[in-house]
Every structure is written in structure tokens, then in C-alpha cells.
Design a protein around this motif. Sequence first.
Motif, PDB file in Angstrom:
ATOM      1  N   ILE A 150     100.661  73.298  86.291  1.00  0.00           N
ATOM      2  CA  ILE A 150      99.894  74.493  86.634  1.00  0.00           C
ATOM      3  C   ILE A 150      98.427  74.092  86.765  1.00  0.00           C
ATOM      4  O   ILE A 150      97.857  73.488  85.861  1.00  0.00           O
ATOM      5  N   ASN A 151      97.839  74.407  87.892  1.00  0.00           N
ATOM      6  CA  ASN A 151      96.423  74.171  88.095  1.00  0.00           C
ATOM      7  C   ASN A 151      95.658  75.237  87.314  1.00  0.00           C
ATOM      8  O   ASN A 151      95.846  76.441  87.525  1.00  0.00           O
ATOM      9  N   VAL A 152      94.791  74.816  86.417  1.00  0.00           N
ATOM     10  CA  VAL A 152      94.070  75.747  85.544  1.00  0.00           C
ATOM     11  C   VAL A 152      93.176  76.675  86.358  1.00  0.00           C
ATOM     12  O   VAL A 152      93.069  77.864  86.056  1.00  0.00           O
ATOM     13  N   ALA A 153      92.553  76.171  87.399  1.00  0.00           N
ATOM     14  CA  ALA A 153      91.673  77.006  88.226  1.00  0.00           C
ATOM     15  C   ALA A 153      92.474  78.117  88.903  1.00  0.00           C
ATOM     16  O   ALA A 153      92.028  79.263  88.955  1.00  0.00           O
ATOM     17  N   VAL A 154      93.654  77.789  89.408  1.00  0.00           N
ATOM     18  CA  VAL A 154      94.489  78.804  90.054  1.00  0.00           C
ATOM     19  C   VAL A 154      94.944  79.835  89.028  1.00  0.00           C
ATOM     20  O   VAL A 154      94.923  81.040  89.288  1.00  0.00           O
ATOM     21  N   LEU A 155      95.336  79.370  87.847  1.00  0.00           N
ATOM     22  CA  LEU A 155      95.751  80.281  86.791  1.00  0.00           C
ATOM     23  C   LEU A 155      94.622  81.236  86.401  1.00  0.00           C
ATOM     24  O   LEU A 155      94.829  82.449  86.288  1.00  0.00           O
ATOM     25  N   LEU A 156      93.414  80.715  86.231  1.00  0.00           N
ATOM     26  CA  LEU A 156      92.273  81.573  85.894  1.00  0.00           C
ATOM     27  C   LEU A 156      91.950  82.542  87.026  1.00  0.00           C
ATOM     28  O   LEU A 156      91.589  83.694  86.777  1.00  0.00           O
ATOM     29  N   ALA A 157      92.066  82.103  88.271  1.00  0.00           N
ATOM     30  CA  ALA A 157      91.804  82.994  89.405  1.00  0.00           C
ATOM     31  C   ALA A 157      92.808  84.149  89.414  1.00  0.00           C
ATOM     32  O   ALA A 157      92.426  85.301  89.654  1.00  0.00           O
ATOM     33  N   VAL A 158      94.066  83.861  89.131  1.00  0.00           N
ATOM     34  CA  VAL A 158      95.076  84.922  89.073  1.00  0.00           C
ATOM     35  C   VAL A 158      94.766  85.891  87.941  1.00  0.00           C
ATOM     36  O   VAL A 158      94.854  87.112  88.109  1.00  0.00           O
ATOM     37  N   ILE A 159      94.372  85.369  86.783  1.00  0.00           N
ATOM     38  CA  ILE A 159      94.027  86.227  85.651  1.00  0.00           C
ATOM     39  C   ILE A 159      92.844  87.122  86.003  1.00  0.00           C
ATOM     40  O   ILE A 159      92.836  88.315  85.687  1.00  0.00           O
ATOM     41  N   VAL A 160      91.833  86.571  86.667  1.00  0.00           N
ATOM     42  CA  VAL A 160      90.657  87.366  87.057  1.00  0.00           C
ATOM     43  C   VAL A 160      91.065  88.490  88.000  1.00  0.00           C
ATOM     44  O   VAL A 160      90.651  89.643  87.829  1.00  0.00           O
ATOM     45  N   VAL A 161      91.878  88.168  88.998  1.00  0.00           N
ATOM     46  CA  VAL A 161      92.308  89.195  89.950  1.00  0.00           C
ATOM     47  C   VAL A 161      93.083  90.297  89.242  1.00  0.00           C
ATOM     48  O   VAL A 161      92.852  91.491  89.468  1.00  0.00           O
ATOM     49  N   LEU A 162      93.979  89.920  88.355  1.00  0.00           N
ATOM     50  CA  LEU A 162      94.756  90.930  87.634  1.00  0.00           C
ATOM     51  C   LEU A 162      93.881  91.794  86.735  1.00  0.00           C
ATOM     52  O   LEU A 162      94.075  93.010  86.643  1.00  0.00           O
TER      53      LEU A 162
END
Length: 69
Positions: free
Chosen positions: A4-16
Motif C-alpha cells: 500500500i502506498n502511504v501517500a495514496v492511503l492518506l489521500a483516500v483518508i483525506v477525501v473521505l
Amino acid sequence: MLTINVAVLLAVIVVLRLRRRTHSRSRFDEKMTVVIVLALGIILAPTDVGQGIAGFIGQLVSGVSQAGQ
């Protein structure tokens, strides 16, 4: 093996988190969103994508400031 790319995971969390209704957020929830966004920025800054975004914003600000003179 799944990575899991941490940046992608954080971006998804921010959007949610930003999709939630504004009046239902507590101060703690707002502070956590700010911390997550800052962490995302720190992770993206040294990457090629981060440098590209910084360059684009720099050119945009330069163009706006020159247009205002």
C-alpha cells in the motif's frame, strides 16, 4: 504480497474525511484532518509529483502577481 502506498492511503483518508458534513465535525476531528493533510504534504514534497505540483503553483502565483502589476 500486497503493498500500500502511504501517500495514496492518506489521500483516500483525506477525501473521505472532507466528504463528511461540516456541521457534524468536532474540533478534534478538524485538527486530525489538518494533521493528516500535513502528513500527506510531507510525504509528497520530495517526490516527482510533489515537485511538479510545487512548480505549477509557483508558476501560477508568478503569473497572477505579474498580471496584477
